[in-house]
Write a protein that holds these residues in place. Structure first.
Motif, PDB file in Angstrom:
ATOM      1  N   VAL A 191      12.468   6.491  14.601  1.00 40.56           N
ATOM      2  CA  VAL A 191      13.052   5.578  16.692  1.00 40.56           C
ATOM      3  C   VAL A 191      12.263   4.428  16.559  1.00 40.56           C
ATOM      4  O   VAL A 191      12.600   2.937  16.823  1.00 40.56           O
ATOM      5  CB  VAL A 191      12.827   7.136  17.256  1.00 40.56           C
ATOM      6  N   ILE A 192      10.928   4.543  16.235  1.00 41.06           N
ATOM      7  CA  ILE A 192      10.671   3.516  16.349  1.00 41.06           C
ATOM      8  C   ILE A 192      10.557   2.040  15.295  1.00 41.06           C
ATOM      9  O   ILE A 192      10.715   1.041  15.677  1.00 41.06           O
ATOM     10  CB  ILE A 192       8.594   3.764  15.802  1.00 41.06           C
ATOM     11  N   SER A 193      10.786   3.144  13.735  1.00 43.15           N
ATOM     12  CA  SER A 193      11.235   1.300  12.801  1.00 43.15           C
ATOM     13  C   SER A 193      12.284   0.617  14.160  1.00 43.15           C
ATOM     14  O   SER A 193      12.632  -0.573  13.165  1.00 43.15           O
ATOM     15  CB  SER A 193      11.861   2.018  11.783  1.00 43.15           C
ATOM     16  N   ARG A 194      13.792   1.450  14.334  1.00 39.68           N
ATOM     17  CA  ARG A 194      14.499   1.378  14.446  1.00 39.68           C
ATOM     18  C   ARG A 194      14.091  -0.512  15.854  1.00 39.68           C
ATOM     19  O   ARG A 194      14.802  -1.225  16.256  1.00 39.68           O
ATOM     20  CB  ARG A 194      15.887   1.837  14.770  1.00 39.68           C
ATOM     21  N   LEU A 195      13.396   0.697  16.637  1.00 41.87           N
ATOM     22  CA  LEU A 195      13.220  -0.442  17.997  1.00 41.87           C
ATOM     23  C   LEU A 195      12.006  -1.327  17.646  1.00 41.87           C
ATOM     24  O   LEU A 195      12.996  -2.875  18.066  1.00 41.87           O
ATOM     25  CB  LEU A 195      12.387   0.028  19.109  1.00 41.87           C
ATOM     26  N   LEU A 196      11.848  -1.152  16.633  1.00 41.21           N
ATOM     27  CA  LEU A 196      10.685  -2.613  16.484  1.00 41.21           C
ATOM     28  C   LEU A 196      11.583  -3.724  15.632  1.00 41.21           C
ATOM     29  O   LEU A 196      12.108  -4.711  15.992  1.00 41.21           O
ATOM     30  CB  LEU A 196       9.455  -2.373  15.755  1.00 41.21           C
ATOM     31  N   LYS A 197      12.523  -3.062  14.814  1.00 44.37           N
ATOM     32  CA  LYS A 197      13.610  -4.050  14.110  1.00 44.37           C
ATOM     33  C   LYS A 197      14.024  -4.958  14.973  1.00 44.37           C
ATOM     34  O   LYS A 197      14.747  -5.897  15.192  1.00 44.37           O
ATOM     35  CB  LYS A 197      14.369  -3.331  13.010  1.00 44.37           C
ATOM     36  N   GLU A 198      14.855  -3.971  16.132  1.00 46.60           N
ATOM     37  CA  GLU A 198      15.512  -4.842  17.287  1.00 46.60           C
ATOM     38  C   GLU A 198      14.297  -6.020  18.215  1.00 46.60           C
ATOM     39  O   GLU A 198      14.933  -7.258  18.254  1.00 46.60           O
ATOM     40  CB  GLU A 198      15.865  -4.097  18.485  1.00 46.60           C
ATOM     41  N   LEU A 199      13.509  -5.835  18.245  1.00 48.93           N
ATOM     42  CA  LEU A 199      12.159  -6.886  18.926  1.00 48.93           C
ATOM     43  C   LEU A 199      12.405  -7.585  18.067  1.00 48.93           C
ATOM     44  O   LEU A 199      12.170  -8.857  18.172  1.00 48.93           O
ATOM     45  CB  LEU A 199      11.143  -5.814  19.021  1.00 48.93           C
ATOM     46  N   GLU A 200      12.110  -7.482  16.445  1.00 50.50           N
ATOM     47  CA  GLU A 200      12.106  -8.395  14.820  1.00 50.50           C
ATOM     48  C   GLU A 200      13.783  -9.271  15.163  1.00 50.50           C
ATOM     49  O   GLU A 200      13.212 -10.193  15.576  1.00 50.50           O
ATOM     50  CB  GLU A 200      12.107  -7.812  13.961  1.00 50.50           C
ATOM     51  N   ASN A 201      14.857  -8.981  15.989  1.00 55.91           N
ATOM     52  CA  ASN A 201      15.355  -9.282  15.593  1.00 55.91           C
ATOM     53  C   ASN A 201      15.359 -10.430  16.882  1.00 55.91           C
ATOM     54  O   ASN A 201      16.905 -11.396  17.157  1.00 55.91           O
ATOM     55  CB  ASN A 201      16.976  -8.629  15.817  1.00 55.91           C
ATOM     56  N   LYS A 202      15.139 -10.193  18.438  1.00 57.56           N
ATOM     57  CA  LYS A 202      15.068 -11.316  19.470  1.00 57.56           C
ATOM     58  C   LYS A 202      13.579 -12.044  19.534  1.00 57.56           C
ATOM     59  O   LYS A 202      13.351 -12.337  19.842  1.00 57.56           O
ATOM     60  CB  LYS A 202      14.755 -10.110  20.694  1.00 57.56           C
ATOM     61  N   GLY A 203      13.393 -11.711  18.374  1.00 56.66           N
ATOM     62  CA  GLY A 203      11.671 -12.298  18.426  1.00 56.66           C
ATOM     63  C   GLY A 203      10.434 -12.271  19.078  1.00 56.66           C
ATOM     64  O   GLY A 203       9.068 -13.362  19.197  1.00 56.66           O
ATOM     65  N   SER A 204      10.812 -10.511  20.234  1.00 57.17           N
ATOM     66  CA  SER A 204       9.632 -10.536  19.828  1.00 57.17           C
ATOM     67  C   SER A 204       8.330  -9.823  19.558  1.00 57.17           C
ATOM     68  O   SER A 204       7.355 -10.105  19.942  1.00 57.17           O
ATOM     69  CB  SER A 204       9.632  -9.801  21.099  1.00 57.17           C
ATOM     70  N   VAL A 205       9.063  -9.208  18.167  1.00 54.42           N
ATOM     71  CA  VAL A 205       7.941  -9.618  16.914  1.00 54.42           C
ATOM     72  C   VAL A 205       7.907  -9.854  15.831  1.00 54.42           C
ATOM     73  O   VAL A 205       9.232 -10.405  15.490  1.00 54.42           O
ATOM     74  CB  VAL A 205       7.705  -7.428  17.374  1.00 54.42           C
ATOM     75  N   ARG A 206       7.053  -9.704  15.209  1.00 57.19           N
ATOM     76  CA  ARG A 206       6.964 -10.055  13.652  1.00 57.19           C
ATOM     77  C   ARG A 206       6.174  -8.648  13.065  1.00 57.19           C
ATOM     78  O   ARG A 206       4.678  -8.732  12.567  1.00 57.19           O
ATOM     79  CB  ARG A 206       6.400 -11.607  13.272  1.00 57.19           C
ATOM     80  N   LEU A 207       6.908  -8.586  11.635  1.00 58.32           N
ATOM     81  CA  LEU A 207       6.681  -7.333  11.251  1.00 58.32           C
ATOM     82  C   LEU A 207       6.382  -7.924   9.738  1.00 58.32           C
ATOM     83  O   LEU A 207       7.074  -8.256   9.025  1.00 58.32           O
ATOM     84  CB  LEU A 207       8.060  -5.876  11.593  1.00 58.32           C
ATOM     85  N   SER A 208       4.775  -7.172   8.975  1.00 57.59           N
ATOM     86  CA  SER A 208       4.356  -6.721   8.292  1.00 57.59           C
ATOM     87  C   SER A 208       4.163  -5.197   7.742  1.00 57.59           C
ATOM     88  O   SER A 208       3.906  -4.496   8.842  1.00 57.59           O
ATOM     89  CB  SER A 208       3.763  -7.828   8.096  1.00 57.59           C
ATOM     90  N   ARG A 209       3.473  -5.389   6.330  1.00 62.82           N
ATOM     91  CA  ARG A 209       3.223  -3.643   5.970  1.00 62.82           C
ATOM     92  C   ARG A 209       2.122  -3.555   6.697  1.00 62.82           C
ATOM     93  O   ARG A 209       1.331  -4.483   7.183  1.00 62.82           O
ATOM     94  CB  ARG A 209       3.053  -3.498   4.833  1.00 62.82           C
ATOM     95  N   GLY A 210       1.924  -2.831   7.382  1.00 60.70           N
ATOM     96  CA  GLY A 210       0.852  -2.014   8.607  1.00 60.70           C
ATOM     97  C   GLY A 210       0.567  -3.210   9.491  1.00 60.70           C
ATOM     98  O   GLY A 210      -1.070  -3.255  10.727  1.00 60.70           O
ATOM     99  N   LYS A 211       1.339  -4.232   9.672  1.00 55.55           N
ATOM    100  CA  LYS A 211       0.553  -5.449  10.897  1.00 55.55           C
ATOM    101  C   LYS A 211       2.206  -5.927  11.823  1.00 55.55           C
ATOM    102  O   LYS A 211       2.690  -5.689  11.178  1.00 55.55           O
ATOM    103  CB  LYS A 211      -0.130  -6.536  10.250  1.00 55.55           C
ATOM    104  N   ILE A 212       1.612  -5.737  13.419  1.00 56.65           N
ATOM    105  CA  ILE A 212       2.747  -5.900  13.799  1.00 56.65           C
ATOM    106  C   ILE A 212       2.443  -7.294  14.783  1.00 56.65           C
ATOM    107  O   ILE A 212       0.534  -7.396  15.461  1.00 56.65           O
ATOM    108  CB  ILE A 212       3.139  -5.253  14.986  1.00 56.65           C
ATOM    109  N   LEU A 213       2.936  -8.663  15.030  1.00 56.15           N
ATOM    110  CA  LEU A 213       2.559  -9.681  15.730  1.00 56.15           C
ATOM    111  C   LEU A 213       3.677  -9.359  16.463  1.00 56.15           C
ATOM    112  O   LEU A 213       4.801  -9.708  16.521  1.00 56.15           O
ATOM    113  CB  LEU A 213       2.670 -10.712  14.544  1.00 56.15           C
ATOM    114  N   PHE A 214       2.866  -9.563  17.865  1.00 62.05           N
ATOM    115  CA  PHE A 214       3.705  -9.273  19.248  1.00 62.05           C
ATOM    116  C   PHE A 214       4.021 -10.179  19.891  1.00 62.05           C
ATOM    117  O   PHE A 214       2.364 -11.248  20.298  1.00 62.05           O
ATOM    118  CB  PHE A 214       3.189  -8.059  19.677  1.00 62.05           C
ATOM    119  N   ARG A 215       4.953 -10.801  20.294  1.00 64.90           N
ATOM    120  CA  ARG A 215       5.483 -12.390  20.563  1.00 64.90           C
ATOM    121  C   ARG A 215       5.811 -12.160  22.121  1.00 64.90           C
ATOM    122  O   ARG A 215       6.731 -11.567  22.997  1.00 64.90           O
ATOM    123  CB  ARG A 215       5.956 -13.254  19.875  1.00 64.90           C
ATOM    124  N   PRO A 216       5.337 -11.716  23.938  1.00 71.38           N
ATOM    125  CA  PRO A 216       5.524 -11.496  24.360  1.00 71.38           C
ATOM    126  C   PRO A 216       6.862 -12.669  24.587  1.00 71.38           C
ATOM    127  O   PRO A 216       6.297 -13.543  25.380  1.00 71.38           O
ATOM    128  CB  PRO A 216       4.279 -11.141  25.623  1.00 71.38           C
TER     129      PRO A 216
END
Length: 216
Positions: A191-216
């Motif tokens: 569930v978390i992976s799916r939601l983070l992927k949706e946020l990444e597609n919206k440009g709200s986060v950038r994902l890498s291994r063990g690291k999340i950059l949040f862009r509110p």
């Protein structure tokens, strides 16, 4: 017997020690020191409580594990705190087993009050009672807030709140696995992976291994 350094740390972290009066020396002589490495399971579900921890440094996570293997973090305890569920077990009637699990998230130092000593001295000293009842109250409201979030908020909203809090509104990166975030929020890694992927597609986060950059 506790070392001089441990005694200094204990009295700084737990001011009620200085309020014990004539009971202080007797109380302190019955404590023993313990150190837990990060990742150590201190107490597991269904085990008997062997004592009350007073945390001097580090951090302990208290969490519940479901039969399906999902976790949810109930609360954490750090310097100057104790595990209130342990107290609830020891002050209950009969042989109450620990209902959750506790593990050290960081190298942690603590002193332990043996069970029988805690039970005896708790009923004799108002300073001890005040400290433990204040701790119970604080964690009760913390868990109540968690229950409200889990019950009434969508997982996507809780994830967003989590990201805002842990990154200080996008100021800092978040170093955490999807599995760790799922354990924090009481859901599955998928569930978390799916939601983070949706946020990444919206440009709200950038994902890498063990690291999340949040862009509110």
């Amino acid at each position: 017997m506790l070392s001089d350094k441990t005694m200094v740390d204990l009295e700084q972290a737990f001011p009620f020690i200085g309020e014990l009066g004539a009971l202080r020396e007797q109380f302190v002589d019955l404590l023993h020191y313990q150190r837990f490495e990060a990742g150590t399971v201190i107490l597991d579900v269904g085990h008997r409580c062997s004592g009350v921890l007073l945390v001097l440094s580090g951090q302990i996570r208290i969490y519940k594990l479901s039969e399906e293997g999902k976790e949810i973090t109930l609360y954490r305890i750090g310097k100057g705190e104790t595990c209130v569920l342990t107290i609830a077990c020891l002050l209950g009637t009969g042989d109450v087993l620990f209902p959750v699990a506790a593990s050290a998230e960081q190298p942690t130092e603590a002193v332990v009050i043996p069970v029988e000593i805690f039970r005896r001295l708790f009923y004799e000293n108002p300073s001890l009672q005040k400290f433990f009842f204040t701790s119970l109250s604080a964690k009760f409201y913390s868990v109540l807030g968690l229950l409200e979030n889990v019950t009434f908020k969508r997982t996507s909203d809780r994830l967003m709140d989590f990201l805002i809090t842990k990154t200080a509104g996008g100021t800092y990166p978040l170093y955490a696995t999807h599995e760790a975030i799922a354990a924090e929020l009481g859901t599955s890694r998928e569930v978390i992976s799916r939601l983070l992927k949706e946020l990444e597609n919206k440009g709200s986060v950038r994902l890498s291994r063990g690291k999340i950059l949040f862009r509110p």
